[in-house]
Design an enzyme around this catalytic site. Structure first.
Site, PDB file in Angstrom:
ATOM      1  N   LYS A   1      44.924 -23.332  49.671  1.00  0.00           N
ATOM      2  CA  LYS A   1      43.607 -22.751  49.307  1.00  0.00           C
ATOM      3  C   LYS A   1      43.777 -21.310  48.470  1.00  0.00           C
ATOM      4  CE  LYS A   1      40.980 -20.470  52.981  1.00  0.00           C
ATOM      5  NZ  LYS A   1      40.545 -20.139  54.160  1.00  0.00           N
TER       6      LYS A   1
ATOM      7  N   GLY B   1      42.936 -22.588  56.630  1.00  0.00           N
ATOM      8  CA  GLY B   1      43.922 -23.979  56.333  1.00  0.00           C
ATOM      9  C   GLY B   1      43.721 -24.548  57.600  1.00  0.00           C
ATOM     10  N   ARG B   2      44.800 -23.700  58.598  1.00  0.00           N
ATOM     11  CA  ARG B   2      45.158 -25.201  59.270  1.00  0.00           C
ATOM     12  C   ARG B   2      43.851 -25.704  60.643  1.00  0.00           C
ATOM     13  NH1 ARG B   2      45.937 -19.648  60.405  1.00  0.00           N
ATOM     14  NH2 ARG B   2      44.761 -18.663  61.472  1.00  0.00           N
TER      15      ARG B   2
ATOM     16  N   GLU C   1      49.360 -20.395  64.956  1.00  0.00           N
ATOM     17  CA  GLU C   1      49.720 -19.877  64.002  1.00  0.00           C
ATOM     18  C   GLU C   1      48.205 -18.795  64.295  1.00  0.00           C
ATOM     19  OE1 GLU C   1      50.674 -19.764  60.103  1.00  0.00           O
ATOM     20  OE2 GLU C   1      48.548 -21.059  59.628  1.00  0.00           O
TER      21      GLU C   1
ATOM     22  N   HIS D   1      64.014 -39.271  76.891  1.00  0.00           N
ATOM     23  CA  HIS D   1      65.943 -39.097  76.567  1.00  0.00           C
ATOM     24  C   HIS D   1      65.790 -38.044  75.438  1.00  0.00           C
ATOM     25  CE1 HIS D   1      65.428 -43.614  77.778  1.00  0.00           C
ATOM     26  NE2 HIS D   1      64.127 -43.179  78.030  1.00  0.00           N
TER      27      HIS D   1
ATOM     28  N   LYS E   1      56.796 -12.826  53.916  1.00  0.00           N
ATOM     29  CA  LYS E   1      57.012 -13.099  52.729  1.00  0.00           C
ATOM     30  C   LYS E   1      57.223 -11.843  51.680  1.00  0.00           C
ATOM     31  CE  LYS E   1      52.862 -15.872  52.795  1.00  0.00           C
ATOM     32  NZ  LYS E   1      50.984 -16.948  52.671  1.00  0.00           N
TER      33      LYS E   1
HETATM   34  O1  F6P Z   1      51.769 -19.498  56.299  1.00  0.00           O
HETATM   35  C1  F6P Z   1      51.155 -18.990  55.500  1.00  0.00           C
HETATM   36  C2  F6P Z   1      48.938 -19.963  55.621  1.00  0.00           C
HETATM   37  O2  F6P Z   1      48.854 -19.094  55.088  1.00  0.00           O
HETATM   38  C3  F6P Z   1      49.157 -20.764  56.446  1.00  0.00           C
HETATM   39  O3  F6P Z   1      47.831 -20.483  56.899  1.00  0.00           O
HETATM   40  C4  F6P Z   1      48.633 -21.574  55.225  1.00  0.00           C
HETATM   41  O4  F6P Z   1      48.160 -23.102  56.056  1.00  0.00           O
HETATM   42  C5  F6P Z   1      48.985 -22.298  54.461  1.00  0.00           C
HETATM   43  O5  F6P Z   1      50.181 -20.954  54.132  1.00  0.00           O
HETATM   44  C6  F6P Z   1      49.353 -22.896  52.742  1.00  0.00           C
HETATM   45  O6  F6P Z   1      48.306 -21.866  52.336  1.00  0.00           O
HETATM   46  P1  F6P Z   1      47.957 -22.711  51.224  1.00  0.00           P
HETATM   47  O7  F6P Z   1      46.953 -23.158  51.603  1.00  0.00           O
HETATM   48  O8  F6P Z   1      46.374 -20.661  50.684  1.00  0.00           O
HETATM   49  O9  F6P Z   1      48.610 -22.574  49.887  1.00  0.00           O
END
Ligand code: F6P
Length: 542
Positions: free
Chosen positions: A211, A269-270, A356, A387, A502
């Site tokens: 994204k 994203g999620r 998240e 198991h 990060k």
């Molecule tokens: O881990 C943080 C995050 O921004 C997630 O929310 C997202 O799904 C992932 O990193 C990937 O982000 P991008 O699509 O911007 O590469």
């Protein structure tokens, strides 16, 4: 009634729920007694859009449910849900709408953001995806050496691949058998080397999904992939597509690629597997029609979620049960155990979606939460899970479980019946038994053979694992996630918790890069623990 700005935990109904939880914890309310009550299953289950949700083995009674419904009303969750699907900027910290539901709106109804209907843009992307997938399948688009594509590699991380991985696994039976899908997600070189052994570079299409297009892991893997493609004597511009936000560094008209597809800032994203993020790889892997059936299923569950009253709203009721388990009964984890191997990647997807989104500590009004939001989500398909970690589920630390059963498997069962039953029947026998064993427990004079029971679970049933049902299942978990957030009054659409690590990694990367340029560079100014690890990495042994 609206919520105190400090959050829902200061409301009178929260207090009533706390009190009632103490009552439910009494020995006479052990699950073995609750489930024996007349019409228990009828009164504690819901069915809609071919989706059956059984919460009869949750530690709730009528009063608990009434209070939870009152909680939902107090928190105005339906008002918040309506605001979300109307395109209001409910992602307040990032000043964005949260419109994943628009990405599976197949009706001709408009959806507005800032007074502009976003559906034409979404529809445009869908048509572009459809056309592109058809051209790849027909061979109108070929790799640079003139061969048809047989492999697609998704490069992306987090929400940019987890949903696609879940759906592509779930629908493997529907896949076009002449195209294989691979995922290059981790920046770990093992990941890249493994993918290389599985593909043929001449027939591989790389799909870079991000994204932001600033994600370090994705960028690093993309650069590696480009180098690799070039080293094979191929032209990267004929082997790469991007899926990204408009105007991101990956949306560069000067960079020649086969195509760029857009996702929108109003889709997190999620929550993005029903957008171009899932649309491009899934249409290539399954065919666009199957992707559209998947959208249709998600859209049907969205409509149920939008219109069903609180008491009959499946994602909402399950969200309330989740909150009851977490905040009132004190369970800090949630297992997701599908008795269907194609759903093996459901738990990793819901892990991100849920943790998240809801692992937060402040309310939407910036007040510290008094109560924990979010739980640890994990899972494995049954019977494998039995198991693996079910010892703990039965006699160790208890955690609620979602059992997921599928009535008709994707493949015919045949006549083979080891032990007198088909394997599918064996699977069901186990699923049913586990939920009962957890709820009822077993007395024994021998302590080691004593099962406490009173361990809650829900059971979800799907008729089959069709693209439509996978869409319904996805939308169910998405809506459940946001409903929980709406009760806690948190923002499920931001993720500031991932930033600190990060930032530290960015600083260390610079240090490592300096050392790469000059061996003289020392890590003197870095704290001793970090320095030990950096020195060890450069030394190459302990
Ligand atoms: O881990 C943080 C995050 O921004 C997630 O929310 C997202 O799904 C992932 O990193 C990937 O982000 P991008 O699509 O911007 O590469």
């Amino acid at each position: 009634m609206s919520v105190d700005k400090h959050g829902i935990s200061r409301s009178p109904v929260w207090k009533k729920l706390k009190e009632h939880a103490e009552y439910i914890k009494r020995p006479e309310n052990h699950l073995k007694y609750l489930i024996a009550k007349k019409d228990r299953l009828k009164n504690f289950s819901l069915k809609s859009v071919d989706f059956f949700y059984d919460f009869s083995r949750q530690r709730v009674d009528d009063k608990a449910m009434d209070l939870l419904f009152e909680l939902a009303e107090t928190a105005e969750v339906q008002k918040k849900y309506q605001a979300m699907i109307r395109g209001e900027k409910i992602n307040v910290t990032e000043k964005r709408a949260a419109l994943h539901t628009a990405s599976r709106n197949l009706s001709d109804k408009p959806v507005y953001v800032d007074g502009m209907d976003v559906m034409p843009e979404i529809e445009h992307e869908r048509q572009k995806i459809k056309f592109f997938a058809e051209q790849v399948h027909s061979g109108d688009i070929l790799g640079s050496s003139g061969k048809k594509f047989r492999h697609i590699v998704v490069i992306g991380i987090g929400g940019s691949y987890l949903g696609t991985e879940f759906v592509s696994n779930a629908l493997f039976a529907f896949a076009k058998k002449n195209i294989e899908i691979h995922f290059l997600t981790n920046v770990d070189p093992h990941n890249f080397e493994t993918v290389k052994t599985q593909i043929d570079p001449e027939t591989t299409l790389w799909i870079i999904i991000s994204k932001s297009f600033t994600t370090v892991e994705t960028y690093a893997n993309m650069v590696h992939a480009e180098e690799y493609v070039k080293s094979c004597g191929l032209d990267p511009s004929k082997h790469f597509v991007t899926v990204t936000s408009k105007g991101s560094p990956g949306d560069d008209p000067d960079n020649p690629l086969l195509a760029t597809f857009h996702m929108f800032d109003f889709i997190g994203g999620r929550f993005s597997v029903t957008s171009a993020v899932g649309g491009v790889p899934l249409s290539l892997y399954l065919g666009y029609d199957h992707f559209e059936r998947f959208l249709e299923g998600a859209g049907e569950m969205d409509i149920h979620t939008k219109y069903a009253p609180i008491q009959e709203n499946i994602p909402l009721v399950s969200a309330l049960i989740g909150i009851w388990n977490n905040n009132f009964l004190g369970y800090q984890a949630q297992g997701i155990i599908p008795y269907a191997s194609p759903l093996s990647k459901l738990a990793p997807h819901i892990q991100q979606l849920n943790m998240e989104s809801n692992g937060k500590s402040v309310t939407i009004n910036n007040y510290e939460l008094d109560e924990s939001s979010g739980v640890i989500v994990f899972g494995e398909p049954g019977t494998n899970a039995q198991h693996s970690f079910f010892q703990l589920a039965h006699q160790g630390h208890p955690f609620p479980i979602d059992f997921i059963g599928v009535i008709s498997p994707q493949y015919p069962q045949g006549s083979c019946r080891p032990n007198g039953v088909t394997n599918h029947q064996e699977l069901w026998a186990n699923m049913i038994s586990q939920a009962t064993a957890l709820a009822v427990g077993k007395d024994s004079d021998e302590k080691v053979r004593f099962f406490q029971g009173n361990r809650p679970s829900s059971t979800l049933l799907l008729n089959d694992l069709s693209p439509t049902n996978i869409g319904r299942l996805l939308s169910y978990y998405e809506a459940q996630t946001v409903y929980k957030a709406f009760v806690w009054d948190i923002n499920p659409f931001d993720q500031f918790g991932v930033e600190l690590g990060k930032t530290i990694a960015n600083d260390l990367r610079k240090e490592i890069a300096r050392k790469n340029c000059s061996n003289e560079h020392s890590f003197e100014c870095i704290d001793p623990i970090t320095r030990f690890y950096l020195d060890t990495m450069f030394k190459g042994k302990l």
